[in-house]
Design a protein around this motif. Structure first.
Motif, PDB file in Angstrom:
ATOM      1  N   LEU A  24      13.093  -0.786  -5.759  1.00 35.72           N
ATOM      2  CA  LEU A  24      13.016  -0.192  -4.429  1.00 35.72           C
ATOM      3  C   LEU A  24      11.923  -0.887  -3.631  1.00 35.72           C
ATOM      4  O   LEU A  24      10.877  -1.239  -4.170  1.00 35.72           O
ATOM      5  CB  LEU A  24      12.696   1.302  -4.514  1.00 35.72           C
ATOM      6  CG  LEU A  24      13.812   2.242  -4.974  1.00 35.72           C
ATOM      7  CD1 LEU A  24      13.253   3.638  -5.201  1.00 35.72           C
ATOM      8  CD2 LEU A  24      14.945   2.280  -3.957  1.00 35.72           C
ATOM      9  N   ASP A  25      12.174  -1.073  -2.347  1.00 38.69           N
ATOM     10  CA  ASP A  25      11.186  -1.641  -1.428  1.00 38.69           C
ATOM     11  C   ASP A  25      10.871  -0.633  -0.330  1.00 38.69           C
ATOM     12  O   ASP A  25      11.771   0.084   0.128  1.00 38.69           O
ATOM     13  CB  ASP A  25      11.739  -2.891  -0.738  1.00 38.69           C
ATOM     14  CG  ASP A  25      11.571  -4.147  -1.557  1.00 38.69           C
ATOM     15  OD1 ASP A  25      10.808  -4.123  -2.536  1.00 38.69           O
ATOM     16  OD2 ASP A  25      12.215  -5.158  -1.206  1.00 38.69           O
ATOM     17  N   PRO A  26       9.623  -0.598   0.138  1.00 38.80           N
ATOM     18  CA  PRO A  26       9.364   0.066   1.415  1.00 38.80           C
ATOM     19  C   PRO A  26       9.967  -0.809   2.520  1.00 38.80           C
ATOM     20  O   PRO A  26       9.653  -1.993   2.618  1.00 38.80           O
ATOM     21  CB  PRO A  26       7.832   0.098   1.498  1.00 38.80           C
ATOM     22  CG  PRO A  26       7.355  -0.128   0.092  1.00 38.80           C
ATOM     23  CD  PRO A  26       8.381  -1.030  -0.521  1.00 38.80           C
ATOM     24  N   ASP A  27      10.840  -0.242   3.300  1.00 36.61           N
ATOM     25  CA  ASP A  27      11.544  -0.998   4.343  1.00 36.61           C
ATOM     26  C   ASP A  27      11.141  -0.495   5.721  1.00 36.61           C
ATOM     27  O   ASP A  27      10.995   0.711   5.931  1.00 36.61           O
ATOM     28  CB  ASP A  27      13.058  -0.836   4.162  1.00 36.61           C
ATOM     29  CG  ASP A  27      13.837  -1.353   5.358  1.00 36.61           C
ATOM     30  OD1 ASP A  27      13.689  -2.545   5.678  1.00 36.61           O
ATOM     31  OD2 ASP A  27      14.579  -0.556   5.977  1.00 36.61           O
TER      32      ASP A  27
ATOM     33  N   TYR B 242       2.981   3.206   8.842  1.00 36.93           N
ATOM     34  CA  TYR B 242       3.527   3.914   7.684  1.00 36.93           C
ATOM     35  C   TYR B 242       4.681   4.826   8.095  1.00 36.93           C
ATOM     36  O   TYR B 242       5.608   5.051   7.321  1.00 36.93           O
ATOM     37  CB  TYR B 242       2.426   4.725   6.994  1.00 36.93           C
ATOM     38  CG  TYR B 242       1.366   3.854   6.355  1.00 36.93           C
ATOM     39  CD1 TYR B 242       1.692   2.982   5.321  1.00 36.93           C
ATOM     40  CD2 TYR B 242       0.047   3.891   6.794  1.00 36.93           C
ATOM     41  CE1 TYR B 242       0.734   2.166   4.741  1.00 36.93           C
ATOM     42  CE2 TYR B 242      -0.921   3.083   6.217  1.00 36.93           C
ATOM     43  CZ  TYR B 242      -0.573   2.222   5.194  1.00 36.93           C
ATOM     44  OH  TYR B 242      -1.526   1.412   4.624  1.00 36.93           O
ATOM     45  N   ALA B 243       4.635   5.336   9.324  1.00 33.49           N
ATOM     46  CA  ALA B 243       5.710   6.205   9.808  1.00 33.49           C
ATOM     47  C   ALA B 243       7.021   5.445   9.972  1.00 33.49           C
ATOM     48  O   ALA B 243       8.096   6.056  10.022  1.00 33.49           O
ATOM     49  CB  ALA B 243       5.311   6.838  11.140  1.00 33.49           C
ATOM     50  N   ASN B 244       6.950   4.118  10.037  1.00 26.04           N
ATOM     51  CA  ASN B 244       8.140   3.287  10.207  1.00 26.04           C
ATOM     52  C   ASN B 244       8.646   2.749   8.870  1.00 26.04           C
ATOM     53  O   ASN B 244       9.467   1.844   8.836  1.00 26.04           O
ATOM     54  CB  ASN B 244       7.826   2.119  11.161  1.00 26.04           C
ATOM     55  CG  ASN B 244       9.068   1.343  11.576  1.00 26.04           C
ATOM     56  OD1 ASN B 244      10.152   1.907  11.726  1.00 26.04           O
ATOM     57  ND2 ASN B 244       8.920   0.034  11.742  1.00 26.04           N
ATOM     58  N   LEU B 245       8.153   3.292   7.767  1.00 31.32           N
ATOM     59  CA  LEU B 245       8.556   2.827   6.441  1.00 31.32           C
ATOM     60  C   LEU B 245       9.317   3.909   5.684  1.00 31.32           C
ATOM     61  O   LEU B 245       9.003   5.091   5.789  1.00 31.32           O
ATOM     62  CB  LEU B 245       7.324   2.424   5.615  1.00 31.32           C
ATOM     63  CG  LEU B 245       6.593   1.150   6.036  1.00 31.32           C
ATOM     64  CD1 LEU B 245       5.290   1.023   5.257  1.00 31.32           C
ATOM     65  CD2 LEU B 245       7.462  -0.080   5.815  1.00 31.32           C
ATOM     66  N   ARG B 246      10.309   3.485   4.924  1.00 31.32           N
ATOM     67  CA  ARG B 246      10.989   4.371   3.981  1.00 31.32           C
ATOM     68  C   ARG B 246      11.540   3.504   2.854  1.00 31.32           C
ATOM     69  O   ARG B 246      11.693   2.288   3.007  1.00 31.32           O
ATOM     70  CB  ARG B 246      12.111   5.155   4.661  1.00 31.32           C
ATOM     71  CG  ARG B 246      13.302   4.316   5.042  1.00 31.32           C
ATOM     72  CD  ARG B 246      14.397   5.146   5.673  1.00 31.32           C
ATOM     73  NE  ARG B 246      15.423   4.280   6.242  1.00 31.32           N
ATOM     74  CZ  ARG B 246      16.167   4.613   7.281  1.00 31.32           C
ATOM     75  NH1 ARG B 246      15.997   5.784   7.868  1.00 31.32           N
ATOM     76  NH2 ARG B 246      17.085   3.780   7.741  1.00 31.32           N
ATOM     77  N   LEU B 247      11.854   4.118   1.750  1.00 30.42           N
ATOM     78  CA  LEU B 247      12.316   3.365   0.589  1.00 30.42           C
ATOM     79  C   LEU B 247      13.776   2.949   0.748  1.00 30.42           C
ATOM     80  O   LEU B 247      14.601   3.697   1.264  1.00 30.42           O
ATOM     81  CB  LEU B 247      12.142   4.199  -0.680  1.00 30.42           C
ATOM     82  CG  LEU B 247      10.697   4.544  -1.050  1.00 30.42           C
ATOM     83  CD1 LEU B 247      10.664   5.406  -2.303  1.00 30.42           C
ATOM     84  CD2 LEU B 247       9.862   3.283  -1.241  1.00 30.42           C
TER      85      LEU B 247
ATOM     86  N   VAL C 193       0.843  -1.197   0.000  1.00 32.25           N
ATOM     87  CA  VAL C 193       0.000   0.000   0.000  1.00 32.25           C
ATOM     88  C   VAL C 193       0.880   1.249   0.000  1.00 32.25           C
ATOM     89  O   VAL C 193       0.631   2.216  -0.730  1.00 32.25           O
ATOM     90  CB  VAL C 193      -0.946   0.003   1.221  1.00 32.25           C
ATOM     91  CG1 VAL C 193      -1.711   1.325   1.308  1.00 32.25           C
ATOM     92  CG2 VAL C 193      -1.930  -1.162   1.142  1.00 32.25           C
ATOM     93  N   PHE C 194       1.939   1.222   0.807  1.00 35.60           N
ATOM     94  CA  PHE C 194       2.871   2.349   0.877  1.00 35.60           C
ATOM     95  C   PHE C 194       3.532   2.572  -0.481  1.00 35.60           C
ATOM     96  O   PHE C 194       3.657   3.708  -0.947  1.00 35.60           O
ATOM     97  CB  PHE C 194       3.930   2.056   1.942  1.00 35.60           C
ATOM     98  CG  PHE C 194       4.943   3.156   2.141  1.00 35.60           C
ATOM     99  CD1 PHE C 194       4.693   4.197   3.021  1.00 35.60           C
ATOM    100  CD2 PHE C 194       6.151   3.141   1.462  1.00 35.60           C
ATOM    101  CE1 PHE C 194       5.627   5.205   3.219  1.00 35.60           C
ATOM    102  CE2 PHE C 194       7.090   4.144   1.644  1.00 35.60           C
ATOM    103  CZ  PHE C 194       6.826   5.178   2.526  1.00 35.60           C
TER     104      PHE C 194
END
Length: 209
Positions: A156-159, A172-177, A105-106
């Motif tokens: 790229l992955d959301p990590d 979502y706040a704990n995700l970044r590319l 989703v992110f």
């Protein structure tokens, strides 16, 4: 008659051995405790090391964050839950409602944000007038991360900044590319390193230069 060598010399084997990006410094303590059915003492010491096939910038950023979280006492072996990353998605913009992973989703949200300008197609305009062209490489790597990855730079992955397997929050706040190859390989090797560590065990992280 001397027997013909069927394996490379030891020196060659050592030089060509695969570098692990994650291993447990005190693995013997946890293996012994698991064998004897006892509780190991002390935290698990997870050692991280950059691999030549990794995106070094992304690895270094990830490693720094895990070291910091460990120093803050926020890392521990999490319970294994394959549905922890699932979220109900209401659909819209070409997607159907249903249960999806929060990371997917992110990914879709970021892609839509980068391609919001539909006034021009990707074949026309300039980077200044077309949002897609301005972010073309990033968008392509986001799409590339949807499938299998074989090397650095393919996607790229959301990590999860604070790893789920180290008791991080699925928000979502704990995700970044992050480079998809680096993310998947590092996550896999962290999981293998922690396989004998009981759930709830505190973890601290060291990084080799």
């Amino acid at each position: 008659m001397a027997r013909k060598r069927t394996t490379p010399p030891r020196q060659t084997q050592a030089r060509g051995a695969k570098i692990l990006s994650a291993y447990l410094e005190n693995a013997d303590v946890f293996r012994t405790a698991k064998t004897n059915g006892t509780n190991p003492r002390g935290p698990a010491v997870l050692v991280l090391r950059n691999r030549p096939d990794f995106d070094k910038k992304d690895f270094d950023r990830k490693a720094r964050d895990l070291v910091r979280l460990g120093q803050q006492g926020r890392l521990s072996k999490a319970k294994s839950d394959r549905t922890a990353n699932n979220v109900y998605h209401q659909g819209g913009r070409g997607t159907k409602p249903g249960t999806r992973t929060r990371t997917n989703v992110f990914r879709d949200r970021v892609t839509r944000r980068l391609t919001r300008n539909r006034r021009l197609t990707q074949e026309h305009g300039t980077r200044e007038t077309n949002q897609y062209l301005a972010n073309k490489e990033l968008v392509e790597r986001l799409y590339g991360g949807r499938g299998p990855i074989r090397a650095r730079g393919e996607g790229l992955d959301p990590d999860h900044i604070h790893e789920l397997q180290l008791d991080g929050a699925d928000t979502y706040a704990n995700l970044r590319l992050m480079d998809a190859w680096t993310n998947r390989e590092l996550g896999r090797e962290i999981s293998l390193a922690l396989r004998d560590v009981p759930e709830g065990t505190p973890v601290i992280v060291k990084v080799l230069p």
